[in-house]
Design a protein around this motif. Sequence first.
Motif: not given
Length: 625
Positions: A288, A292, A318, A321, A325, A332, A335, A338
């Motif tokens: 993950w 990311s 993403l 991910a 996650c 986290r 992520i 993003n």
Amino acid sequence: MPSDLGDLATRLVAVVNAATWAEMRRLLEADPELSSPAAVAVVDGWADQVRDDPESAGKLREYRDMLRECGEQGVAAYFDEQAAILAADETITGLTEAIAIVSAGSPMRAVWGNQLFLAYSRRFDDRGDPQDLHAAIAAARAAAGDPATPSEVRPGLLTNLAVGLLDRFALLAEDADLRAAIDAAAEAVGAGAACATYPEALSTYGRALLVRAARGGEREQYEEGAQVLQQAADLCRDPLNRAAVLASLGNGLSDVFLYTGELDVLDRAVAATTEAVDATPAGSADWWIRQSNLGVVLLTRYDHSGDIADADASIAALRRAVETCPPTASGRPAIMTNLGLVLAERHERFRDPADLDAALAAFEEAVDGTPETGIHRPMVLSNLGGGLIDRYHERGGPADLDRAIRCFEQALSGSGLDWATRAATSHNLGRALLDRYDRDSAPADLEQAAEAVRAAVAATPDGSQRLPGWLSSLAEVLGRRERTADESDTAARRAIELGSEVDLATALRSALEWGERAARHGRHRVAVDALTAGVTVLERLVRTQGLRRQKETWLRDAVMLGPRLAYAAAADGAPVTAVTGLERCRAVLLSEALERNPAVLRQLTADGHGELAARFTAASGRLDP
């Protein structure tokens, strides 16, 4: 315990009251009588005197047994054995005490020093406290510099030292850390390929070289870093280690691109990161994290090329991910940040309200998951501010604008921003202040907006793909005042020139905004120059798009651009320019309708429709000038 103590008893009290194992060892080694049978008998007598207090009696008997064992096997042997017991649980406290009491010449100092480095590093990753990172570096440096460290262990310690220094450089941006990291990694590599940790040393060295290149190095420097990392990947027999090295290569090349703006560097970053993801077991923590990273590098390429396929692929990576996650994972919030960024980018192109709502939800989760004192708090606040600004522009809620400005100001007051994020936040604050100036007409907001955007421009190197956007905003802010109109034109012109090299989408937007601004003030000759430059950018931009859906986003700009250029040219008394500009924009639309996409034509032929492909090619060829 009796109050009338003899000399031996007094010295034994100091042993019992010693605050640390290391102090206790020092006392016993300095005074052999403290581990003699007489000393054992004294402590045994104390235990008998307090037998009605089982806890105190038990503790004194432990000291009695310790003294007896020190007398029988020697103080050094006993404490080395205890050090191993303390280190066995691998806690920071246990490892620290083990290192403090083990014999000076013991090779275990290096082993436990390395474990202490790892323990502090893990805690830094979890909590983000810079003191843990400082302690990790100190542990690795002490272990690597210990004369008793075995030669086969030293390269691994140097590699870990370099890793810690690179992490601290990313946090504090102190050049001394980067230089020390390069030196440590180079020394580790110098131990030779026979060393078990040679691939890791190569990987860290290559990563350090790419970090240096991202600070403004020459192309040869980042090529060297990329080659070293590729060599490290090729040497890795374990697929998981190879994936880790490829991930470092992708991250490093992505950072270099932010400085150089060279698209081939970014393409190599995407390729390396994709390969790293493919080589990582699905569902693992590394998986993950690398999903990311892939999402981030695809977002970066979308920012450069405007190819919506990269944005869609970034969102997909993403979201994969996010799905795997853990909710409490320290990574986290990054992520979610993003994911919010790329959703906001896609919203900017297609204006789908669902994308904006999802972006803000991601930003809010990132802020909620980041501690108030966390080093990443300024970054997540900055991104939330950006999302709030987008919603203000779309829906007009004044509370969104005011909260966005507070987010940007709080972010800039923190110390956790690197130069790129600080520049972006300063730029976004300037844009928000400009919006508030439009709303409230407060001259102070306009002055502060110009100051904030100038700071963003000043902090950004010429080769950065972000600079055209900052310059375009500066042009808009300065364009609000007649006395700075010429300076505004200069900034807009430079935004288009630089954007044509590194960010075509921003170059087109800059040209449209500049042309509209100039026409609004009756400066039609300037508007013609701006919009003509925009047509050139549009022609290039449309050619970079592979799918019809992607091109339609820019073709809408072509529909606006042509009439604006024609009007400005006509108002300037240049009818030929008006007709020529309008026809160039119409040609973009016509060429799209009849475009010969080689990949599509090859696919038609492969699917058994070669005659159709040939007819299409012949027909469009007759339309070429």
